[in-house]
Design a protein around this motif. Structure first.
Motif, PDB file in Angstrom:
ATOM      1  N   THR A  13      12.881  76.862  35.249  1.00 29.87           N
ATOM      2  CA  THR A  13      12.104  77.923  35.888  1.00 29.87           C
ATOM      3  C   THR A  13      11.065  77.288  36.800  1.00 29.87           C
ATOM      4  OG1 THR A  13      10.898  79.994  35.428  1.00 29.87           O
ATOM      5  CG2 THR A  13      10.303  78.069  34.118  1.00 29.87           C
ATOM      6  N   PRO A  14      10.586  78.005  37.826  1.00 31.38           N
ATOM      7  CA  PRO A  14       9.507  77.444  38.655  1.00 31.38           C
ATOM      8  C   PRO A  14       8.274  77.122  37.821  1.00 31.38           C
ATOM      9  CG  PRO A  14      10.496  79.340  39.736  1.00 31.38           C
ATOM     10  CD  PRO A  14      11.065  79.296  38.348  1.00 31.38           C
ATOM     11  N   VAL A  15       7.591  76.035  38.173  1.00 28.07           N
ATOM     12  CA  VAL A  15       6.349  75.678  37.495  1.00 28.07           C
ATOM     13  C   VAL A  15       5.359  76.836  37.620  1.00 28.07           C
ATOM     14  CG1 VAL A  15       4.340  74.140  37.592  1.00 28.07           C
ATOM     15  CG2 VAL A  15       6.660  73.200  37.782  1.00 28.07           C
ATOM     16  N   TRP A  16       4.700  77.156  36.531  1.00 31.97           N
ATOM     17  CA  TRP A  16       3.717  78.242  36.448  1.00 31.97           C
ATOM     18  C   TRP A  16       4.316  79.580  36.904  1.00 31.97           C
ATOM     19  CZ3 TRP A  16      -2.157  77.278  37.043  1.00 31.97           C
ATOM     20  CH2 TRP A  16      -2.534  76.215  36.209  1.00 31.97           C
ATOM     21  N   GLU A  17       5.589  79.792  36.559  1.00 29.00           N
ATOM     22  CA  GLU A  17       6.271  81.040  36.912  1.00 29.00           C
ATOM     23  C   GLU A  17       5.549  82.248  36.341  1.00 29.00           C
ATOM     24  OE1 GLU A  17       8.968  84.393  36.027  1.00 29.00           O
ATOM     25  OE2 GLU A  17       8.083  82.992  34.604  1.00 29.00           O
ATOM     26  N   PHE A  18       4.957  82.087  35.154  1.00 27.04           N
ATOM     27  CA  PHE A  18       4.268  83.203  34.511  1.00 27.04           C
ATOM     28  C   PHE A  18       3.079  83.693  35.327  1.00 27.04           C
ATOM     29  CE2 PHE A  18       1.957  79.476  33.153  1.00 27.04           C
ATOM     30  CZ  PHE A  18       0.637  79.871  33.101  1.00 27.04           C
ATOM     31  N   LYS A  19       2.543  82.836  36.229  1.00 21.11           N
ATOM     32  CA  LYS A  19       1.379  83.211  37.017  1.00 21.11           C
ATOM     33  C   LYS A  19       1.703  83.461  38.477  1.00 21.11           C
ATOM     34  CE  LYS A  19      -3.456  81.871  37.680  1.00 21.11           C
ATOM     35  NZ  LYS A  19      -4.502  80.879  37.334  1.00 21.11           N
ATOM     36  N   TYR A  20       2.626  82.660  39.053  1.00 24.88           N
ATOM     37  CA  TYR A  20       2.916  82.741  40.475  1.00 24.88           C
ATOM     38  C   TYR A  20       4.338  83.197  40.788  1.00 24.88           C
ATOM     39  CZ  TYR A  20      -1.404  80.051  40.833  1.00 24.88           C
ATOM     40  OH  TYR A  20      -2.708  79.632  40.726  1.00 24.88           O
ATOM     41  N   ASP A  27       8.045  83.212  41.690  1.00 26.09           N
ATOM     42  CA  ASP A  27       8.977  82.255  42.287  1.00 26.09           C
ATOM     43  C   ASP A  27       8.330  81.402  43.374  1.00 26.09           C
ATOM     44  OD1 ASP A  27      11.533  81.085  42.544  1.00 26.09           O
ATOM     45  OD2 ASP A  27      11.972  82.338  44.291  1.00 26.09           O
ATOM     46  N   LEU A  28       7.000  81.481  43.536  1.00 25.15           N
ATOM     47  CA  LEU A  28       6.344  80.789  44.646  1.00 25.15           C
ATOM     48  C   LEU A  28       6.650  79.296  44.666  1.00 25.15           C
ATOM     49  CD1 LEU A  28       4.395  80.670  47.031  1.00 25.15           C
ATOM     50  CD2 LEU A  28       2.515  80.423  45.390  1.00 25.15           C
ATOM     51  N   LEU A  29       6.421  78.602  43.556  1.00 25.37           N
ATOM     52  CA  LEU A  29       6.659  77.164  43.537  1.00 25.37           C
ATOM     53  C   LEU A  29       8.145  76.836  43.512  1.00 25.37           C
ATOM     54  CD1 LEU A  29       3.768  75.984  41.190  1.00 25.37           C
ATOM     55  CD2 LEU A  29       3.886  75.965  43.676  1.00 25.37           C
ATOM     56  N   GLY A  30       8.965  77.806  43.088  1.00 25.98           N
ATOM     57  CA  GLY A  30      10.404  77.615  43.151  1.00 25.98           C
ATOM     58  C   GLY A  30      10.893  77.472  44.580  1.00 25.98           C
ATOM     59  N   LYS A  31      10.193  78.107  45.527  1.00 25.45           N
ATOM     60  CA  LYS A  31      10.570  77.989  46.937  1.00 25.45           C
ATOM     61  C   LYS A  31      10.370  76.566  47.443  1.00 25.45           C
ATOM     62  CE  LYS A  31       9.319  82.821  47.858  1.00 25.45           C
ATOM     63  NZ  LYS A  31      10.703  83.298  47.813  1.00 25.45           N
ATOM     64  N   PHE A  32       9.499  75.810  46.770  1.00 24.33           N
ATOM     65  CA  PHE A  32       9.274  74.402  47.121  1.00 24.33           C
ATOM     66  C   PHE A  32      10.055  73.468  46.180  1.00 24.33           C
ATOM     67  CE2 PHE A  32       5.529  76.769  48.474  1.00 24.33           C
ATOM     68  CZ  PHE A  32       5.387  76.351  49.781  1.00 24.33           C
ATOM     69  N   LYS A  72      15.381  83.379  33.039  1.00 17.64           N
ATOM     70  CA  LYS A  72      16.435  83.963  33.869  1.00 17.64           C
ATOM     71  C   LYS A  72      15.936  84.501  35.195  1.00 17.64           C
ATOM     72  CE  LYS A  72      19.906  85.544  30.492  1.00 17.64           C
ATOM     73  NZ  LYS A  72      20.545  86.749  29.910  1.00 17.64           N
ATOM     74  N   GLN A  73      14.737  85.082  35.205  1.00 19.84           N
ATOM     75  CA  GLN A  73      14.277  85.844  36.365  1.00 19.84           C
ATOM     76  C   GLN A  73      14.278  85.035  37.654  1.00 19.84           C
ATOM     77  OE1 GLN A  73      10.306  87.552  36.011  1.00 19.84           O
ATOM     78  NE2 GLN A  73      11.021  89.392  37.051  1.00 19.84           N
ATOM     79  N   ASN A  74      13.709  83.836  37.607  1.00 18.19           N
ATOM     80  CA  ASN A  74      13.649  82.997  38.808  1.00 18.19           C
ATOM     81  C   ASN A  74      14.257  81.621  38.593  1.00 18.19           C
ATOM     82  OD1 ASN A  74      12.080  84.864  40.505  1.00 18.19           O
ATOM     83  ND2 ASN A  74      10.422  84.487  39.039  1.00 18.19           N
ATOM     84  N   GLY A  75      14.947  81.445  37.476  1.00 13.90           N
ATOM     85  CA  GLY A  75      15.463  80.118  37.165  1.00 13.90           C
ATOM     86  C   GLY A  75      16.846  80.133  36.570  1.00 13.90           C
ATOM     87  N   THR A  76      17.018  79.404  35.461  1.00 17.86           N
ATOM     88  CA  THR A  76      18.346  79.206  34.875  1.00 17.86           C
ATOM     89  C   THR A  76      18.271  79.293  33.357  1.00 17.86           C
ATOM     90  OG1 THR A  76      19.008  77.728  36.683  1.00 17.86           O
ATOM     91  CG2 THR A  76      20.291  77.605  34.651  1.00 17.86           C
TER      92      THR A  76
END
Length: 346
Positions: A95-102, A104-109, A172-176
């Motif tokens: 999952t993106p780092v700090w997904e619970f707060k941001y 998918d923002l960091l997932g874009k990077f 699942k929401q923004n990751g795997t």
């Protein structure tokens, strides 16, 4: 200065003894790095072996986490014992780092966090296992420059966290969240014993991987030691235990690279900051890290990385802290890079 012996175990299996409180003599520090970072032929070993310890030190009261480490895990780090005949499903979690707060923002990077899930067919219970920083990422990447002590002060520990439950939405929401295999209860119990040993001897987090260049035949000077590396080590251990792992999706992982020429060893806290002839070096190291104070906010941490990028490009210098020792990196293009590259399952 008083000296406390602490046994370390190098990756090649050799045991050495270092001083927890270093002497004031530079020659002794040079000798220590020679026996820990060179092979029997006297040649430098790259990448420098990650130093393992025979015990985990207590956390300093100065180091405070914005979010508590492993809040729902067992306080003593215990992993439940499974019946040997149990069938345990293994899940790849990302999952993106700090997904619970941001979100998918960091997932874009492509800044992703990795973990492993387990589910028992015998009990119906499932579990999450991950390895991450005790005091958040900023503290593990940059030290505090304090007025009351001369050396930069590091709040850097990482550890394994094992707790009951898998938050399906979170992964699942923004990751795997993907099942990648099955193991027996006996294999799981063997893995649990290995995790405990790995966790007790690998005590600190390392954000950066340092390489000579981005090419396929480049030299790796230092390896990272982070959440994805823990996942890779766990998969390899599962494979040695006889597990068959496979994925229907590409198994990519975040890597943060520094690029430099061959590093130069500088010394440890004692040999640099307690040594008057190296006063200028000590001042330069403090000045370098003063711009990159650890931040608890992820937004501020990203700004800090941008500032670090500007500094190393202009000055082509990075003071790198590894195995509780300082190295000088003669930086070169492309200096810093975040990649999202495939690492196949074993």
């Amino acid at each position: 200065m008083s000296q406390v012996s602490l046994k370390t175990i190098n990756q090649d299996g050799r045991q050495t003894t270092v001083l927890a409180h270093a002497c004031n003599t530079t020659c002794l520090s040079c000798f220590l790095v020679l026996i820990s970072s060179q092979n029997t032929n006297g040649r430098r070993v790259w990448p420098v072996p990650y130093r393992r310890f025979d015990r985990r030190p207590p956390s300093d009261a100065y180091c405070q986490a914005l979010y508590p480490f492993c809040p729902t895990g067992d306080p003593d780090g215990r992993i439940p014992n499974m019946k040997d005949s149990d069938v345990i499903s293994v899940f790849r979690l990302q999952t993106p780092v700090w997904e619970f707060k941001y979100g998918d923002l960091l997932g874009k990077f492509h800044i992703m966090h990795d973990a492993i899930g387990f589910a028992s067919s015998d009990t119906g219970r499932n579990y999450t296992m991950e390895w991450y920083e005790l005091f958040q990422l900023g503290n593990c990447t940059f030290p505090h420059v304090r007025e009351d002590i001369l050396p930069p002060f590091w709040c850097n520990q990482g550890a394994a966290c094992f707790f009951e439950g898998i938050d399906d939405v979170h992964w699942k929401q923004n990751g795997t969240l993907e099942k990648v295999g099955e193991i027996s209860g006996e294999q799981f119990n063997n893995l649990a014993r290995w995790v405990k040993e790995d966790n007790e001897t690998g005590i600190y987090y390392e954000t950066w991987t340092v390489r000579s260049d981005p090419g396929p035949n480049s030299t790796t000077w230092f390896d990272s030691y982070d959440c994805s590396q823990f996942v890779h080590r766990t998969y390899r251990k599962l494979a040695k235990l006889g597990a068959k792992l496979s994925s229907k999706t590409q198994t990519n992982y975040t890597k943060i690279y520094l690029y430099s020429g061959e590093p130069t060893y500088l010394g440890d806290d004692g040999s640099i900051f307690d040594n008057p002839p190296l006063k200028t070096l000590a001042k330069d190291i403090r000045k370098f890290y003063h711009s990159f104070q650890p931040h608890q906010s992820m937004f501020q941490f990203i700004l800090s990385l941008i500032e670090a990028y500007e500094k190393v490009v202009l000055e082509k210098t990075f003071y790198f802290f590894y195995n509780f020792e300082y190295w000088h990196l003669p930086m070169k293009s492309p200096y810093i890079q975040i990649t999202y590259e495939e690492v196949p399952l074993p």
